[in-house]
Design a protein around this motif. Structure first.
Motif, PDB file in Angstrom:
ATOM      1  N   ASP A 116       0.819  -1.217   0.000  1.00 17.53           N
ATOM      2  CA  ASP A 116       0.000   0.000   0.000  1.00 17.53           C
ATOM      3  C   ASP A 116       0.857   1.273   0.000  1.00 17.53           C
ATOM      4  O   ASP A 116       0.433   2.304  -0.513  1.00 17.53           O
ATOM      5  CB  ASP A 116      -1.042   0.008   1.136  1.00 17.53           C
ATOM      6  N   VAL A 117       2.083   1.182   0.522  1.00 19.62           N
ATOM      7  CA  VAL A 117       2.979   2.347   0.476  1.00 19.62           C
ATOM      8  C   VAL A 117       3.640   2.446  -0.901  1.00 19.62           C
ATOM      9  O   VAL A 117       3.681   3.518  -1.517  1.00 19.62           O
ATOM     10  CB  VAL A 117       4.046   2.276   1.587  1.00 19.62           C
ATOM     11  N   ALA A 118       4.116   1.293  -1.397  1.00 23.98           N
ATOM     12  CA  ALA A 118       4.817   1.297  -2.695  1.00 23.98           C
ATOM     13  C   ALA A 118       3.916   1.818  -3.810  1.00 23.98           C
ATOM     14  O   ALA A 118       4.386   2.458  -4.746  1.00 23.98           O
ATOM     15  CB  ALA A 118       5.302  -0.110  -3.014  1.00 23.98           C
ATOM     16  N   ASP A 119       2.618   1.554  -3.716  1.00 26.71           N
ATOM     17  CA  ASP A 119       1.694   1.978  -4.775  1.00 26.71           C
ATOM     18  C   ASP A 119       0.975   3.281  -4.438  1.00 26.71           C
ATOM     19  O   ASP A 119       0.074   3.696  -5.165  1.00 26.71           O
ATOM     20  CB  ASP A 119       0.650   0.873  -5.018  1.00 26.71           C
ATOM     21  N   SER A 120       1.373   3.925  -3.343  1.00 25.84           N
ATOM     22  CA  SER A 120       0.622   5.108  -2.919  1.00 25.84           C
ATOM     23  C   SER A 120       1.120   6.370  -3.632  1.00 25.84           C
ATOM     24  O   SER A 120       2.119   6.356  -4.341  1.00 25.84           O
ATOM     25  CB  SER A 120       0.754   5.298  -1.412  1.00 25.84           C
ATOM     26  N   GLU A 121       0.400   7.450  -3.394  1.00 26.02           N
ATOM     27  CA  GLU A 121       0.711   8.754  -4.009  1.00 26.02           C
ATOM     28  C   GLU A 121       2.065   9.296  -3.555  1.00 26.02           C
ATOM     29  O   GLU A 121       2.724  10.011  -4.302  1.00 26.02           O
ATOM     30  CB  GLU A 121      -0.362   9.775  -3.592  1.00 26.02           C
ATOM     31  N   CYS A 122       2.452   8.963  -2.313  1.00 25.20           N
ATOM     32  CA  CYS A 122       3.687   9.557  -1.798  1.00 25.20           C
ATOM     33  C   CYS A 122       4.935   8.861  -2.336  1.00 25.20           C
ATOM     34  O   CYS A 122       6.047   9.356  -2.163  1.00 25.20           O
ATOM     35  CB  CYS A 122       3.688   9.569  -0.266  1.00 25.20           C
ATOM     36  N   ALA A 123       4.780   7.726  -3.025  1.00 22.63           N
ATOM     37  CA  ALA A 123       5.941   7.039  -3.591  1.00 22.63           C
ATOM     38  C   ALA A 123       6.212   7.563  -5.002  1.00 22.63           C
ATOM     39  O   ALA A 123       5.292   7.694  -5.804  1.00 22.63           O
ATOM     40  CB  ALA A 123       5.686   5.537  -3.632  1.00 22.63           C
ATOM     41  N   ILE A 124       7.481   7.892  -5.293  1.00 25.27           N
ATOM     42  CA  ILE A 124       7.817   8.383  -6.637  1.00 25.27           C
ATOM     43  C   ILE A 124       8.731   7.380  -7.344  1.00 25.27           C
ATOM     44  O   ILE A 124       9.596   7.750  -8.141  1.00 25.27           O
ATOM     45  CB  ILE A 124       8.458   9.792  -6.583  1.00 25.27           C
ATOM     46  N   ILE A 125       8.489   6.099  -7.039  1.00 22.58           N
ATOM     47  CA  ILE A 125       9.390   5.047  -7.522  1.00 22.58           C
ATOM     48  C   ILE A 125       9.402   4.956  -9.052  1.00 22.58           C
ATOM     49  O   ILE A 125      10.457   4.823  -9.674  1.00 22.58           O
ATOM     50  CB  ILE A 125       8.992   3.702  -6.874  1.00 22.58           C
ATOM     51  N   LEU A 126       8.230   5.065  -9.672  1.00 21.57           N
ATOM     52  CA  LEU A 126       8.198   4.958 -11.138  1.00 21.57           C
ATOM     53  C   LEU A 126       8.712   6.241 -11.816  1.00 21.57           C
ATOM     54  O   LEU A 126       9.221   6.188 -12.930  1.00 21.57           O
ATOM     55  CB  LEU A 126       6.796   4.588 -11.626  1.00 21.57           C
ATOM     56  N   ASP A 127       8.573   7.385 -11.125  1.00 20.96           N
ATOM     57  CA  ASP A 127       9.183   8.616 -11.657  1.00 20.96           C
ATOM     58  C   ASP A 127      10.698   8.466 -11.692  1.00 20.96           C
ATOM     59  O   ASP A 127      11.364   8.926 -12.612  1.00 20.96           O
ATOM     60  CB  ASP A 127       8.842   9.834 -10.775  1.00 20.96           C
ATOM     61  N   GLN A 128      11.228   7.803 -10.655  1.00 26.67           N
ATOM     62  CA  GLN A 128      12.677   7.568 -10.616  1.00 26.67           C
ATOM     63  C   GLN A 128      13.114   6.771 -11.844  1.00 26.67           C
ATOM     64  O   GLN A 128      14.125   7.065 -12.461  1.00 26.67           O
ATOM     65  CB  GLN A 128      13.062   6.769  -9.360  1.00 26.67           C
ATOM     66  N   VAL A 129      12.311   5.760 -12.186  1.00 23.46           N
ATOM     67  CA  VAL A 129      12.680   4.916 -13.329  1.00 23.46           C
ATOM     68  C   VAL A 129      12.669   5.745 -14.619  1.00 23.46           C
ATOM     69  O   VAL A 129      13.587   5.659 -15.443  1.00 23.46           O
ATOM     70  CB  VAL A 129      11.726   3.707 -13.446  1.00 23.46           C
TER      71      VAL A 129
END
Lengths: 309, 181
Positions: A276-289
């Motif tokens: 739920d954190v990895a897919d939440s709004e506060c995660a920018i993981i895919l922007d990093q990619v």
């Protein structure tokens, strides 16, 4: 326009702050280009790049390959599992054989710290370090800081905590150098066994309590536990690690403010980050990619500009 | 030491802009299918000025316009001591089926225009592409490129430099020829 002060990208430690600014500025242009209908420019059409991966990688390798192809460079790929390295050839021999086929630039990931530096002294090509053991992973740190800059406008004055396995992480070391050069404040958080002894000498404070660290920071860069590099047990069990250092929605909700979550991937869902954190709004993981491709295009563009024609 | 010679003063400058705007209006009438594209960096000033003039003359016709950065399309990458800095690219439209007018301040070797045409094709297949320049330095072309609209033709040798000054940046509209002594 200024030039990079280096001919190779071996680590963040050897870069000047103005080099990092130049890479970011160049990456801004490439980010616009990779969001166009035609994502390609002909700039490096006369350059050949070899991607040498002596260690497994999915994201970094794809990201480099895409960046190279979007700059129109010719690309050759090599992985140690299917090569003559297994037959006993040395690193310098392997690379010199590849260079004899007229390759201009080498992107290398290697399990030994210092491999990229060693190569840069012994072969005649531009070297880009794509990760050398637990030493440095400069393009990852650049794209992490670039993503922070994109989200907050500037890296300067931001508080960043790196959570997890700092001891075995090249991402952590490169990030610490890059963030500090750009004026951010850095702390690390994790079990003491996974924090390197030299951390004080980098002016980085170690915080053991996750909640205290998260309450302090603007951005939390969460790292994976690198089980493949751990020769002895550093903590009782993954389950216990996850209970103490795992970030889930409950932990984030209990904080006084909203923070940004970053992760260099691959994520072990349910260990360091809950889904739920990895897919939440506060995660920018895919922007990093996404930013990773733009940053790597910028690095290769700037290094290739220094190759004598 | 460089010697400076003015070849266009501010009055001639504004007459030139007006004439070029009128020529565009004559050929493109209502500008329905036309887009004006300024080549970064200095062509963008010129393009803005032409756009203002057309708006004044035609009582605000809607005209699509953009600016094109050609840095990554140049043919001299890695051959310069200091690399050229990329500029902002502002092309928020497709040029598919459009009549494109490429706009640059000085046409010299024709290499920038060649790069600009390459860069332009990334945004679709235009119906036609025209070229407008303020100064045409003829006799110095490296490529077979000719402009459709010319402010002034200048005969100069390659060691000379033609510099266009803009009121909004350089305080005064003028064009000068720099000769090294």
């Amino acid at each position: 326009m200024s030039k990079l002060s280096v001919n190779h990208l071996l680590g963040i430690k050897g870069l000047k702050t103005k080099d990092i600014d130049l890479i970011f500025k160049t990456a801004d242009n490439f980010k616009r280009i990779i969001n166009q209908p035609i994502k390609k420019v002909p700039t490096l059409r006369d350059i050949t790049i070899a991607n040498l991966f002596f260690e497994n990688s999915t994201r970094t390798r794809l990201s480099f390959e895409l960046a190279e192809k979007r700059l129109s460079a010719d690309v050759v790929n090599f992985s140690s599992s299917s090569s003559s390295v297994k037959k006993g050839e040395t690193l310098v021999d392997t690379v010199n054989n590849i260079l004899a086929m007229k390759v201009d630039m080498v992107v290398m990931r290697h399990p030994n710290p210092g491999a990229a530096e060693f190569l840069s002294r012994n072969v005649n090509a531009s070297i880009v370090n794509a990760g050398d053991g637990a030493h440095e992973h400069p393009t990852q740190a650049l794209l992490d800081c670039y993503s922070i800059r994109e989200k907050y406008g500037d890296v300067k004055g931001k508080k960043v905590v790196i959570v997890g396995d700092i001891l075995h992480s090249r991402v952590a070391l490169s990030n610490i150098h890059c963030l500090q050069k750009l004026g951010a404040e850095v702390r690390v958080c994790g079990p003491s066994t996974l924090i390197p002894k030299y951390i004080d000498s980098l002016s980085v404070k170690h915080v053991s309590n996750l909640k205290e660290a998260l309450n302090w920071c603007d951005v939390a860069n969460v790292l994976r536990i690198q089980l493949e590099r751990q020769d002895v047990k550093y903590f009782p069990s993954l389950r216990e690690y996850s209970m103490v250092y795992g970030i889930n929605k409950e932990v984030l909700d209990s904080l006084d403010k909203e923070i940004t979550i970053m992760h260099p991937g691959p994520i072990n869902r349910g260990v360091e980050l809950s889904s739920d954190v990895a897919d939440s709004e506060c995660a920018i993981i895919l922007d990093q990619v996404e930013n990773g491709v733009a940053i790597r295009m910028a690095v290769m563009y700037l290094l290739a500009g220094k190759i004598k024609r | 030491m460089e010697k400076e010679k003015q070849i266009v003063n501010s009055k001639q400058f504004s007459i030139m802009i007006e004439r070029l705007a009128c020529q565009l209006i004559e050929n493109h009438v209502n500008f329905e299918e036309t887009v004006l594209v300024g080549i970064q960096p200095r062509g963008v000033n010129f393009s803005k000025r032409i756009l203002q003039k057309i708006n004044k003359l035609t009582y605000n016709t809607e005209i699509q316009s953009g600016s094109l950065d050609i840095t990554f399309f140049r043919d001299d990458f890695g051959r310069r001591d200091v690399p050229i800095e990329a500029q902002e690219l502002n092309m928020n439209f497709s040029v598919e089926g459009k009549r494109v007018v490429l706009i640059d301040d000085v046409l010299f070797t024709g290499r920038s225009v060649r790069s600009a045409m390459d860069a332009l094709m990334n945004f679709g297949r235009p119906k036609e592409v025209e070229l407008m320049v303020l100064i045409d330095r003829r006799l110095s072309r490296h490529l077979p490129i000719e402009p459709n609209y010319v402010g002034k033709t200048v005969d100069s040798i390659s060691s000379e430099k033609v510099v266009v000054k803009w009121k909004d940046i350089d305080k005064e509209d003028k064009i000068i020829l720099l000769k090294s002594e």
